[in-house]
Design a protein around this motif. Structure first.
Motif, PDB file in Angstrom:
ATOM      1  N   TYR A  79       0.665  -1.351   0.025  1.00  0.00           N
ATOM      2  CA  TYR A  79      -0.122  -0.111   0.135  1.00  0.00           C
ATOM      3  C   TYR A  79       0.856   1.217   0.058  1.00  0.00           C
ATOM      4  O   TYR A  79       1.963   1.235   0.503  1.00  0.00           O
ATOM      5  CB  TYR A  79      -0.987  -0.126   1.276  1.00  0.00           C
ATOM      6  N   TRP A  80       0.327   2.330  -0.834  1.00  0.00           N
ATOM      7  CA  TRP A  80       1.285   3.530  -0.850  1.00  0.00           C
ATOM      8  C   TRP A  80       0.147   4.883  -1.162  1.00  0.00           C
ATOM      9  O   TRP A  80      -0.998   4.368  -1.481  1.00  0.00           O
ATOM     10  CB  TRP A  80       2.254   3.577  -1.877  1.00  0.00           C
ATOM     11  N   PRO A  81       0.546   5.961  -0.732  1.00  0.00           N
ATOM     12  CA  PRO A  81      -0.479   6.940  -1.125  1.00  0.00           C
ATOM     13  C   PRO A  81      -0.884   7.230  -2.527  1.00  0.00           C
ATOM     14  O   PRO A  81      -0.108   6.696  -3.520  1.00  0.00           O
ATOM     15  CB  PRO A  81       0.199   8.130  -0.702  1.00  0.00           C
ATOM     16  N   GLU A  82      -2.014   8.050  -2.744  1.00  0.00           N
ATOM     17  CA  GLU A  82      -2.446   8.126  -4.098  1.00  0.00           C
ATOM     18  C   GLU A  82      -1.371   9.016  -4.801  1.00  0.00           C
ATOM     19  O   GLU A  82      -0.404   9.763  -4.076  1.00  0.00           O
ATOM     20  CB  GLU A  82      -3.701   9.058  -4.187  1.00  0.00           C
ATOM     21  N   ALA A  83      -0.961   8.931  -6.114  1.00  0.00           N
ATOM     22  CA  ALA A  83      -0.101   9.760  -6.835  1.00  0.00           C
ATOM     23  C   ALA A  83       0.163  11.172  -6.544  1.00  0.00           C
ATOM     24  O   ALA A  83      -0.979  11.699  -6.693  1.00  0.00           O
ATOM     25  CB  ALA A  83      -0.125   9.420  -8.357  1.00  0.00           C
ATOM     26  N   GLY A  84       1.173  11.656  -6.020  1.00  0.00           N
ATOM     27  CA  GLY A  84       1.266  13.114  -5.708  1.00  0.00           C
ATOM     28  C   GLY A  84       0.951  13.577  -4.596  1.00  0.00           C
ATOM     29  O   GLY A  84       1.153  14.828  -4.256  1.00  0.00           O
ATOM     30  N   THR A  85       0.123  12.589  -3.715  1.00  0.00           N
ATOM     31  CA  THR A  85      -0.400  13.457  -2.619  1.00  0.00           C
ATOM     32  C   THR A  85       0.532  13.495  -1.265  1.00  0.00           C
ATOM     33  O   THR A  85       0.420  14.097  -0.537  1.00  0.00           O
ATOM     34  CB  THR A  85      -1.463  12.354  -2.135  1.00  0.00           C
ATOM     35  N   ASP A  86       1.698  12.725  -1.253  1.00  0.00           N
ATOM     36  CA  ASP A  86       2.848  12.621  -0.099  1.00  0.00           C
ATOM     37  C   ASP A  86       4.011  12.615  -0.890  1.00  0.00           C
ATOM     38  O   ASP A  86       4.653  11.506  -0.841  1.00  0.00           O
ATOM     39  CB  ASP A  86       2.505  11.598   0.390  1.00  0.00           C
ATOM     40  N   PRO A  87       4.814  13.681  -1.253  1.00  0.00           N
ATOM     41  CA  PRO A  87       6.098  13.544  -2.037  1.00  0.00           C
ATOM     42  C   PRO A  87       7.187  12.978  -1.017  1.00  0.00           C
ATOM     43  O   PRO A  87       8.083  12.322  -1.262  1.00  0.00           O
ATOM     44  CB  PRO A  87       6.488  14.926  -2.416  1.00  0.00           C
ATOM     45  N   GLU A  88       6.851  13.183   0.177  1.00  0.00           N
ATOM     46  CA  GLU A  88       7.936  12.983   1.046  1.00  0.00           C
ATOM     47  C   GLU A  88       7.837  11.404   1.218  1.00  0.00           C
ATOM     48  O   GLU A  88       8.952  10.702   1.480  1.00  0.00           O
ATOM     49  CB  GLU A  88       7.532  13.583   2.550  1.00  0.00           C
ATOM     50  N   PHE A  89       6.849  10.738   1.288  1.00  0.00           N
ATOM     51  CA  PHE A  89       6.671   9.204   0.963  1.00  0.00           C
ATOM     52  C   PHE A  89       7.662   8.734  -0.106  1.00  0.00           C
ATOM     53  O   PHE A  89       8.336   7.493   0.219  1.00  0.00           O
ATOM     54  CB  PHE A  89       5.424   9.114   0.943  1.00  0.00           C
ATOM     55  N   ASP A  90       7.364   9.261  -1.055  1.00  0.00           N
ATOM     56  CA  ASP A  90       8.212   9.038  -2.038  1.00  0.00           C
ATOM     57  C   ASP A  90       9.736   9.066  -2.034  1.00  0.00           C
ATOM     58  O   ASP A  90      10.491   8.081  -2.297  1.00  0.00           O
ATOM     59  CB  ASP A  90       7.708   9.472  -3.602  1.00  0.00           C
ATOM     60  N   ARG A  91      10.239  10.214  -1.430  1.00  0.00           N
ATOM     61  CA  ARG A  91      11.544  10.247  -1.498  1.00  0.00           C
ATOM     62  C   ARG A  91      12.173   9.408  -0.340  1.00  0.00           C
ATOM     63  O   ARG A  91      13.295   9.067  -0.677  1.00  0.00           O
ATOM     64  CB  ARG A  91      11.830  11.886  -1.009  1.00  0.00           C
ATOM     65  N   LYS A  92      11.591   9.136   0.724  1.00  0.00           N
ATOM     66  CA  LYS A  92      11.902   8.449   1.690  1.00  0.00           C
ATOM     67  C   LYS A  92      11.924   7.030   1.676  1.00  0.00           C
ATOM     68  O   LYS A  92      12.711   6.124   2.015  1.00  0.00           O
ATOM     69  CB  LYS A  92      11.581   8.649   3.374  1.00  0.00           C
ATOM     70  N   LEU A  93      10.801   6.531   0.824  1.00  0.00           N
ATOM     71  CA  LEU A  93      10.546   5.058   0.983  1.00  0.00           C
ATOM     72  C   LEU A  93      10.774   4.296  -0.194  1.00  0.00           C
ATOM     73  O   LEU A  93      10.936   3.196  -0.169  1.00  0.00           O
ATOM     74  CB  LEU A  93       8.868   4.987   1.646  1.00  0.00           C
ATOM     75  N   ALA A 146       4.258   1.121   7.512  1.00  0.00           N
ATOM     76  CA  ALA A 146       4.695   2.429   6.412  1.00  0.00           C
ATOM     77  C   ALA A 146       3.450   3.383   6.540  1.00  0.00           C
ATOM     78  O   ALA A 146       2.159   2.982   6.429  1.00  0.00           O
ATOM     79  CB  ALA A 146       4.714   1.929   5.135  1.00  0.00           C
ATOM     80  N   GLY A 147       3.700   4.623   6.526  1.00  0.00           N
ATOM     81  CA  GLY A 147       2.672   5.839   6.443  1.00  0.00           C
ATOM     82  C   GLY A 147       2.336   6.182   7.679  1.00  0.00           C
ATOM     83  O   GLY A 147       1.385   7.293   7.925  1.00  0.00           O
ATOM     84  N   SER A 148       2.418   5.436   8.927  1.00  0.00           N
ATOM     85  CA  SER A 148       1.974   5.724  10.217  1.00  0.00           C
ATOM     86  C   SER A 148       2.582   7.119  10.546  1.00  0.00           C
ATOM     87  O   SER A 148       3.946   7.053  10.485  1.00  0.00           O
ATOM     88  CB  SER A 148       2.151   4.850  11.114  1.00  0.00           C
ATOM     89  N   TYR A 149       2.091   8.326  10.985  1.00  0.00           N
ATOM     90  CA  TYR A 149       2.773   9.333  11.278  1.00  0.00           C
ATOM     91  C   TYR A 149       3.784   8.953  12.316  1.00  0.00           C
ATOM     92  O   TYR A 149       4.800   9.490  12.459  1.00  0.00           O
ATOM     93  CB  TYR A 149       1.675  10.434  12.049  1.00  0.00           C
TER      94      TYR A 149
END
Length: 562
Positions: free
Chosen positions: A48-62, A405-408
């Motif tokens: 599972y991952w965020p919808e495209a573009g909704t969390d750029p930090e998620f993309d960079r780190k994970l 992943a994604g838990s604050y």
């Protein structure tokens, strides 16, 4: 080192292309028609991952598992496609005792071996050099290739991974190779890991394990890595151990930082010997403790994986993705187990195991609830294996890759752990590297201070330990379960067997081989590990081999600070 490396993702195509690349890797390991549903009948996706573009930090780190920084795991399918190896540590009595126990453990669900030798072996002496009542109480007496052959009787050693708790200079591995040779099994079929190969961790936190001086251990370590890369290509000659330092009192973040600093030291030493980081780093593995601090441990492993992938690229120019993998075995922490109300340890082990699994481990040992007293006895060992099987098959922990992943909280904690781990690595860099930091006592002092701080928290009640400083039960009658002790008659039989072994071997061949080993140790250019295997093949015992190397390379002395 930058805290977050953006180029790993910035140089790639957009999210959809990355997701498609991950999916192709996943489907190479897992059938595309495999459907997983929970008890409510809801279909569970593998990732599972965020919808495209909704969390750029998620993309960079994970990013995605098996690529980039590998925060989410080192393989595209992780436990959904290839579950962790169940590698239970077993060691007791004579080789025959080990063989009988390991066969039962394998039938109970373990999928790999892990052999613990007797403490006399850790000290580098043979059974005829120690008081008989001390033999076989904490591990198996393995002095010769014949002992190893008995340990592994009827075990398909060319088909199953084997972990050897085999400190430098790796006499147990030499015995295993000779056994394989006698069974006509090619050495390239021998797989597994030298679990206790990290001599630095021994000098820091496990003084019983060293057999050679610090500089001598460094020499033999590098010789073994170089020789095994050429002759036993599927063996992992180095397991960098964070377990010892954490059990000695290091915090989880501190243990991870010191372990990665040790790995850097080993990599620098290997590179200085002319070895290629893109090749030798494929065979680096790690071994960690899992404390009961659940979320902290999950974050520790996720941060460590991210740091290692970036670190080997920046410091060693690694481009091979396999050489960036942070492969690790983990053991639930015996330090967290209590003598009081020992059945509570079953719950502790389950929590620890869950943290390791959700943190992305590759193999796992779960402690028996009696491991605070002894090498686990048969009943508790079976419960420990069942714990893994329950988590694997009943709890659904294999259904989703990196489910936290994604838990604050988890992501914030992972970032915080990363910062602390990098701070520890920088401290070691400032000392001139891990070897010098250990020589000076810097590392030992830092761990001692952390241990004292935690103990103060327990003593004041700030840190609650159930059954120890809270929720005590004076009526509890299970605080000291019965401990199996080796039969003295059987121990004497083992000593007598060793005497017969020495008497009936070709002593002239043994003497010649040991002299060749001595000459190799004296030489600055000759590799010592080939002659060590040759000596084992002639019938030299582990005690005799270590005695020769101690003469030439020096005896290990404690490196402690007040």
């Amino acid at each position: 080192m930058n805290k977050i490396d953006t180029k790993v993702l910035d140089d790639r195509a957009d999210r959809d292309a990355m997701a498609e690349e991950w999916r192709r890797g996943y489907e190479e390991q897992v059938s595309s028609d495999k459907v997983v549903k929970n008890r409510s009948g809801l279909e569970i996706q593998p990732l599972y991952w965020p919808e495209a573009g909704t969390d750029p930090e998620f993309d960079r780190k994970l990013g995605f598992p098996g690529a980039g920084l590998m925060t989410r795991g080192i393989y595209p399918s992780m436990h959904r496609g290839r579950t962790w190896t169940q590698r239970q540590l077993i060691g007791l009595g004579r080789p025959e005792d080990f063989n009988g126990r390991i066969k039962k453990i394998l039938k109970s669900g373990a999928s790999a071996l892990s052999i613990i030798p007797c403490n006399s072996v850790y000290r580098g002496i043979d059974a005829d050099e120690v008081e008989p009542e001390l033999l076989g109480t904490c591990g198996t007496i393995i002095n010769t290739e014949k002992d190893m052959d008995i340990c592994l009787a009827d075990i398909p050693i060319g088909e199953i991974s084997i972990g050897l708790n085999d400190p430098n200079p790796f006499t147990m591995l030499a015995q295993l190779l000779v056994v394989a040779e006698a069974r006509d099994i090619s050495w390239d079929r021998i797989t597994g890991t030298s679990n206790q190969s990290d001599y630095i961790s021994h000098f820091v936190a496990n003084h019983m394990f060293y057999r050679l001086s610090l500089t001598g251990a460094r020499r033999v370590q590098l010789d073994a890595i170089e020789w095994l890369a050429e002759n036993v290509p599927n063996w992992n000659p180095l397991s960098v151990v964070g377990q010892h330092m954490q059990q000695a009192g290091a915090t989880p973040a501190q243990a991870m930082g010191l372990t990665l600093a040790s790995a850097v030291q080993y990599a620098e030493d290997c590179k200085a010997c002319g070895l290629d980081p893109n090749k030798f780093l494929e065979r680096f593995t790690f071994f960690f403790d899992i404390s009961i601090s659940f979320f902290e441990e999950v974050a520790k492993f996720r941060a460590g994986r991210r740091i290692w992938a970036r670190l080997v690229e920046e410091r060693f120019g690694v481009t091979n993705p396999r050489a960036k993998r942070f492969k690790f075995h983990a053991q639930t922490s015996g330090v967290d187990l209590t003598r009081q109300q020992p059945l509570n340890n079953i719950a502790r082990v389950a929590v620890q195991a869950m943290a390791g699994i959700l943190g992305g481990l590759q193999s796992l040992h779960t402690d028996g609830y009696d491991e605070v007293f002894t090498t686990p006895t048969e009943g508790p060992a079976k419960v420990a294996i069942a714990t893994q099987n329950i988590l694997k098959y009943e709890a659904g922990l294999c259904d989703v890759i990196d489910p936290l992943a994604g838990s604050y909280y988890v992501e914030t904690l992972t970032d915080q752990m990363e910062t602390e781990i990098l701070r520890v690595i920088q401290e070691i860099d400032d000392q001139g590297g891990m070897f010098k930091a250990v020589e000076s006592g810097f590392v030992q002092k830092a761990i001692g201070e952390s241990a004292a701080h935690f103990q103060d928290a327990v003593d004041t009640g700030e840190q609650i330990i159930v059954g120890v400083n809270a929720y005590e039960d004076e009526a509890d009658g299970t605080s000291h379960p019965a401990i199996d002790r080796p039969d003295p008659a059987w121990i004497q039989k083992q000593i007598d067997s060793l005497a017969v072994y020495k008497k009936t071997r070709d002593q002239a061949r043994v003497d010649t081989a040991l002299e060749a080993l001595r000459a190799a140790a004296r030489s600055e250019s000759q590799n010592t590990y080939g002659p060590l295997v040759d000596a084992t093949r002639t019938g030299a015992t582990q005690g005799e081999i270590i005695a020769v190397l101690r003469d030439e390379l020096g005896f290990g002395r404690p490196l402690v600070v007040a």
